[in-house]
Design a protein around this motif. Structure first.
Motif, mmCIF file in Angstrom:
data_model
loop_
_atom_site.group_PDB
_atom_site.id
_atom_site.type_symbol
_atom_site.label_atom_id
_atom_site.label_comp_id
_atom_site.label_asym_id
_atom_site.label_seq_id
_atom_site.Cartn_x
_atom_site.Cartn_y
_atom_site.Cartn_z
ATOM 1 N N MET A 1 -9.617 7.880 0.107
ATOM 2 C CA MET A 1 -9.603 6.669 -0.931
ATOM 3 C C MET A 1 -9.934 5.677 -0.122
ATOM 4 N N ARG A 2 -11.037 4.800 -0.981
ATOM 5 C CA ARG A 2 -11.521 3.792 -0.300
ATOM 6 C C ARG A 2 -11.326 2.568 -1.169
ATOM 7 N N PHE A 3 -10.884 1.378 -0.724
ATOM 8 C CA PHE A 3 -11.050 0.434 -1.628
ATOM 9 C C PHE A 3 -12.256 -0.182 -1.950
ATOM 10 N N ALA A 4 -12.494 -0.767 -3.230
ATOM 11 C CA ALA A 4 -13.885 -1.553 -3.485
ATOM 12 C C ALA A 4 -13.379 -2.675 -4.553
ATOM 13 N N GLU A 5 -12.636 -3.674 -3.975
ATOM 14 C CA GLU A 5 -12.160 -4.645 -4.684
ATOM 15 C C GLU A 5 -13.112 -5.364 -5.373
ATOM 16 N N ILE A 6 -12.666 -6.062 -6.692
ATOM 17 C CA ILE A 6 -13.473 -6.778 -7.394
ATOM 18 C C ILE A 6 -13.813 -8.209 -7.097
ATOM 19 N N ILE A 7 -14.929 -8.543 -6.894
ATOM 20 C CA ILE A 7 -15.822 -9.961 -6.468
ATOM 21 C C ILE A 7 -15.799 -10.668 -7.739
ATOM 22 N N LEU A 8 -15.405 -11.754 -8.000
ATOM 23 C CA LEU A 8 -15.740 -12.569 -9.288
ATOM 24 C C LEU A 8 -16.533 -13.911 -8.951
ATOM 25 N N GLU A 9 -16.123 -14.213 -7.477
ATOM 26 C CA GLU A 9 -16.528 -15.576 -7.092
ATOM 27 C C GLU A 9 -18.322 -15.497 -7.208
ATOM 28 N N ASN A 10 -19.071 -16.395 -7.546
ATOM 29 C CA ASN A 10 -20.442 -16.716 -7.146
ATOM 30 C C ASN A 10 -21.024 -17.195 -5.953
ATOM 31 N N ARG A 11 -20.236 -17.494 -5.061
ATOM 32 C CA ARG A 11 -20.485 -17.831 -3.566
ATOM 33 C C ARG A 11 -19.444 -17.431 -2.681
ATOM 34 N N PRO A 12 -19.722 -17.410 -1.250
ATOM 35 C CA PRO A 12 -18.675 -16.863 -0.177
ATOM 36 C C PRO A 12 -17.396 -17.856 -0.491
ATOM 37 N N GLY A 287 -12.728 8.967 -3.504
ATOM 38 C CA GLY A 287 -13.654 7.758 -4.206
ATOM 39 C C GLY A 287 -13.188 6.409 -3.922
ATOM 40 N N TYR A 288 -13.485 5.725 -4.955
ATOM 41 C CA TYR A 288 -13.232 4.272 -4.676
ATOM 42 C C TYR A 288 -12.019 3.585 -5.586
ATOM 43 N N VAL A 289 -11.242 2.846 -5.174
ATOM 44 C CA VAL A 289 -9.976 2.240 -5.933
ATOM 45 C C VAL A 289 -10.195 0.759 -5.965
ATOM 46 N N TYR A 319 0.431 -2.628 -1.147
ATOM 47 C CA TYR A 319 1.396 -1.600 -1.748
ATOM 48 C C TYR A 319 0.876 -0.418 -1.954
ATOM 49 N N ILE A 320 -0.687 -0.340 -2.298
ATOM 50 C CA ILE A 320 -1.563 0.995 -2.641
ATOM 51 C C ILE A 320 -1.655 1.622 -1.127
ATOM 52 N N LYS A 321 -2.015 0.615 -0.142
ATOM 53 C CA LYS A 321 -2.118 1.207 1.157
ATOM 54 C C LYS A 321 -0.894 1.813 1.882
ATOM 55 N N GLY A 322 0.092 1.313 1.646
ATOM 56 C CA GLY A 322 1.320 1.940 2.092
ATOM 57 C C GLY A 322 1.595 3.191 1.494
ATOM 58 N N LEU A 323 1.756 2.935 0.132
ATOM 59 C CA LEU A 323 1.636 4.520 -0.852
ATOM 60 C C LEU A 323 0.972 5.594 -0.412
ATOM 61 N N TYR A 324 -0.173 5.181 0.006
ATOM 62 C CA TYR A 324 -1.314 6.160 0.219
ATOM 63 C C TYR A 324 -0.975 6.784 1.410
ATOM 64 N N GLU A 325 -0.755 5.892 2.600
ATOM 65 C CA GLU A 325 -0.364 6.423 3.774
ATOM 66 C C GLU A 325 0.888 7.484 3.947
#
Length: 335
Positions: A1-12, A287-289, A319-325
């Motif tokens: 399981m891999r994180f693919a966190e959403i990015i909403l910013e239009n710059r760094p 997959g991604y989460v 929380y998700i990382k701890g639950l997964y491990e």
């Protein structure tokens, strides 16, 4: 399981560095509507190669890899089968998929909600200890006038299904050739109609039908837990049923039912999250989460829409990382 966190910013942003510090290196993006090229005589569209390329490069220059686009060009002409309009929209979606393939962006998330996308009728309910949560109550829209699309195009459930089949027959071969998986997001909320507009992606049976319309390893599901848990009392069994058709997971939770619910801090909703995680580990989901729709905590910042903030997402990643491990360790010991 891999994180693919959403990015909403239009710059760094400082949050991008925090993601890396938390071990999150893959991200989900939206279409870069701000990234047109002022040197072009004809304005580039957000789904064209140039804006997508610059967006991907900006993220990679800051240590993040863009693997998912969770956004789409206008599609109501496709969903409703509007002559002349749908042809242009199909071409735009095809260009998006082809350009994603050229750039190595793996998954496209789309939906079949015509006219009205995901919606809440309450945006800042005061939750536990003062956190703000969002919610939906069907009673708030019962007296709302029908959406204009109802009168203009005579939308029916059958028409939406027929148009979805035609869309998949057109776009899935392009996705296969481009090596881009397409992942349907459920209706949000998953109710039969919204202000007179029918909805069809609102049950487990609907997603089973989706996968049979065009059988392909590239036709799959975004398993948004907040919606799927409103469709079933046994989400772990649904995860096991769809197995390799789950391309992406939105990890969130709610209290209530599909007609009246509030979104909760992770671990405080109706879903058996331990059972859910055991199902993912059991099927070998790799997959991604991503985190989705977290409450707004004290002194947090909302990014344009309720549920998209910083502190709640950081907490939920942990929380998700701890639950997964913890669940992986159970299985390694012979659970």
């Amino acid at each position: 399981m891999r994180f693919a966190e959403i990015i909403l910013e239009n710059r760094p942003s400082w949050f991008w560095r925090v993601l890396r510090q938390l071990g999150v290196y893959h991200v989900t993006g939206i279409l870069p509507r701000w990234f047109s090229d002022w040197r072009m005589i004809e304005e580039e569209k957000p789904w064209d190669y140039g804006p997508l390329m610059r967006y991907k490069n900006m993220l990679e220059d800051n240590g993040l890899k863009l693997v998912i686009i969770e956004d789409n060009p206008p599609m109501d002409g496709i969903r409703l089968g509007i002559p002349r309009v749908k042809e242009e929209e199909l071409d735009n979606v095809a260009r998006l998929i082809e350009n994603m393939g050229k750039l190595g962006i793996e998954i496209w998330v789309y939906n079949w909600m015509a006219g009205i996308g995901w919606s809440r009728t309450h945006t800042h309910i005061v939750g536990r200890d003062g956190m703000y949560v969002s919610g939906f109550n069907y009673g708030d829209i019962e007296k709302a006038p029908p959406h204009r699309l109802v009168k203009e195009y005579g939308v029916t459930h059958e028409k939406l299904w027929n148009n979805l089949r035609e869309f998949l027959e057109y776009i899935v071969p392009i996705a296969e050739q481009s090596n881009v998986k397409i992942a349907m997001h459920p209706d949000d909320p998953p109710i039969p109609e919204f202000r007179g507009i029918p909805r069809i992606m609102n049950s487990i049976e609907s997603f089973e039908k989706l996968l049979t319309l065009v059988r392909s390893d590239y036709n799959g599901i975004t398993l948004c837990q907040g919606n799927f848990t409103l469709m079933t009392d046994d989400l772990p069994s649904v995860i096991r049923r769809f197995r390799d058709r789950i391309f992406f997971v939105h990890f969130r939770d709610v209290k209530g039912d599909r007609y009246n619910f509030v979104e909760t801090l992770i671990g405080e909703g109706k879903t058996d999250l331990v059972g859910v995680m055991r199902a993912y580990v059991e099927i070998g989901y790799n997959g991604y989460v991503r985190v989705d729709h977290t409450p707004t905590l004290e002194n947090d910042t909302e990014l344009g829409a309720p549920g998209y903030n910083y502190l709640g997402r950081i907490y939920t990643i942990g929380y998700i990382k701890g639950l997964y491990e913890a669940v992986k360790r159970e299985f390694s010991k012979g659970y």
